[in-house]
Structures are given as structure tokens and as C-alpha cells.
Enzyme design. Sequence first.
Site, PDB file in Angstrom:
ATOM      1  N   CYS A 164       0.811  -1.215   0.000  1.00  0.00           N
ATOM      2  CA  CYS A 164       0.000   0.000   0.000  1.00  0.00           C
ATOM      3  C   CYS A 164       0.853   1.278   0.000  1.00  0.00           C
ATOM      4  O   CYS A 164       1.481   1.573  -1.007  1.00  0.00           O
ATOM      5  CB  CYS A 164      -1.002  -0.057   1.149  1.00  0.00           C
ATOM      6  SG  CYS A 164      -2.395   1.056   0.881  1.00  0.00           S
TER       7      CYS A 164
ATOM      8  N   HIS B 256      -3.641  -5.344   2.610  1.00  0.00           N
ATOM      9  CA  HIS B 256      -3.223  -5.530   3.995  1.00  0.00           C
ATOM     10  C   HIS B 256      -3.878  -6.812   4.489  1.00  0.00           C
ATOM     11  O   HIS B 256      -4.519  -7.537   3.744  1.00  0.00           O
ATOM     12  CB  HIS B 256      -3.742  -4.375   4.869  1.00  0.00           C
ATOM     13  CG  HIS B 256      -3.319  -3.021   4.427  1.00  0.00           C
ATOM     14  ND1 HIS B 256      -2.062  -2.533   4.641  1.00  0.00           N
ATOM     15  CD2 HIS B 256      -4.001  -2.024   3.812  1.00  0.00           C
ATOM     16  CE1 HIS B 256      -1.975  -1.293   4.173  1.00  0.00           C
ATOM     17  NE2 HIS B 256      -3.141  -0.962   3.661  1.00  0.00           N
TER      18      HIS B 256
HETATM   19  N1  GLN Z   1      -1.899   7.271   1.804  1.00  0.00           N
HETATM   20  C1  GLN Z   1      -2.043   6.244   0.813  1.00  0.00           C
HETATM   21  C2  GLN Z   1      -3.398   6.243   0.130  1.00  0.00           C
HETATM   22  O1  GLN Z   1      -4.414   6.519   0.740  1.00  0.00           O
HETATM   23  C3  GLN Z   1      -1.732   4.875   1.412  1.00  0.00           C
HETATM   24  C4  GLN Z   1      -2.769   4.404   2.386  1.00  0.00           C
HETATM   25  C5  GLN Z   1      -2.420   3.081   3.034  1.00  0.00           C
HETATM   26  O2  GLN Z   1      -1.280   2.732   3.217  1.00  0.00           O
HETATM   27  N2  GLN Z   1      -3.437   2.334   3.390  1.00  0.00           N
HETATM   28  O3  GLN Z   1      -3.466   5.960  -1.049  1.00  0.00           O
END
Ligand code: GLN
Length: 257
Positions: free
Chosen positions: A93, A194
Site C-alpha cells: 500500500c 493488507h
Molecule cells: N496514503 C495512501 C493512500 O491513501 C496509502 C494508504 C495506506 O497505506 N493504506 O493511497
Amino acid sequence: MNEPVKIVVVYQSLLGIYGDHGNGTVLTKRLVWRGIDAELVTVEPGRPVPDDGAVYLLGGGEDLAQIAAVRELKADGGLFRALDRGAVLFAVCAGYQICGRSFTVGDHDEVMEGLGLLDVTTRRGPRRAVGEILTRWERPDGSTSLITGFENHGGYTTLGPDARPFAQVELGVGNCGDGTEGAVQGRVIGSYPHGPNLPRNPALADHLLELALGTELGPLPNARISAELDELRRQRIAVARHSRNLAEDTRWLGERE
Ligand code: GLN
């Protein structure tokens, strides 16, 4: 005596808010269960990133954490040296996004330069992608395996010619709603799910270890542990499929706000 195989979780305090540290625990355990000496190292900003690790892990986090992580990793250099040596990087992510050429942060979508490890670009998408995700990953031998996880990202990622998709989406958004999920380039894999990801997807965990060690690992010696993991996996896939309708109702939070 051989040195323990080092699994390095990078910047847990910045990129660890989604429990992605569990990926490091799983990789270490799967080595130890096979009688291979392994060590889990968690390195925080301000401390040198060791360059003698086998597998490096980056997790999810907020925009500001992404900016800080890029700055620190570039200044430190250890991750780059490790990858030059042939180490494997699995980035989830926010960690995936920062591996790319650029990504955007904040309400004004400021464009930030990434680490340049993957030929991908991330920009804010039309709606935040939130919910169960189910993808199909093609393994190196051509067989396929389902990957289950939970996605939560506002950034949408597009791939350039030097990166190839990691998997094809069966349920969820993935990179940008184009049917692809994640990216692979050399020994760097970026992916959105995740969960953490690797407890749910042991075949992927073993793939990362096999890449890093250059050897096939074979099944876990303890059949009871394998059976428990298979059952967890069966349940997660069933939940993802079952929750398809629910997930589609709640995926586009932006539309309801
Ligand atoms: N800030 C990033 C997004 O929203 C990553 C978010 C995350 O790691 N869940 O795209």
C-alpha cells in the site's frame, strides 16, 4: 555456522499502522518452522537500514509518513544497497506507492518523488478503495493462486512498461480499477492488500523466501500448522466472496459522504 536469514521490517513506526509488521513475523516463522535460522529486525527512522537482509518489508501508512519514509530511505541508502545485492522487497500500500516514480499527498495532491524502484505512478483516484480484495496471482511455474486481503487507499496506481502487474483482480479495485493489482520489477513486489497479507497467503510468503534464498522450500514439516493455515485461508476467501455485495455497497465511501 551460517548467519541467520535476516527479515527486515522497515520503519514500523511510520509505515506500520495496518498491522503489516505481521508479514515479517510470518516470513521469520516459516523459516524457523523448517529448521532455518532466521532473525526479524525492525528498523526505525534515524537508525541505519541494514544492507545484509534477505527480505525487506514496507507497510501501509499516512501521506506524511510516506514523505518522511522516502526522505529517510534515500538519505540512508541501506535498502538500495541491499537490493543491488539481490535482496527481495515486498511493499504494501503506502509502501508500494513510495517505491514508484511518484505519488501524490494531501488535499492539494502535491506530487512527491518516490524511490524509483518500480516503474509505477500513483495519483489520487476518483473514490477511495476500501474493502475486501481478492486477486489471482500467477506463480513462476504458471499455476495460479488466490490472494486475499483488505485494501484501503485513495491513491490509484498505473504501471509503466518496466513493471508488470503482480495479480489480476477478481474482487475489489486493486491498482486503479483496470483489473490489475500490484507490480513486479526484478525482486521488488508492490501490492495493495493488507491483512496482514502474508498470514493469509502462505504461498506468497514462501515465494518471497524462495526468491531471496534461491532455493525451493517445500511444504512445512508440521502438517497441523499447515492445516490450520489452510483453514484460515479457506475462511478468508469465503468471507471475501460472501461480502462482495456488502463490499460493493461500502467501497465507494466518497459517494456517500
Ligand atoms: N496514503 C495512501 C493512500 O491513501 C496509502 C494508504 C495506506 O497505506 N493504506 O493511497
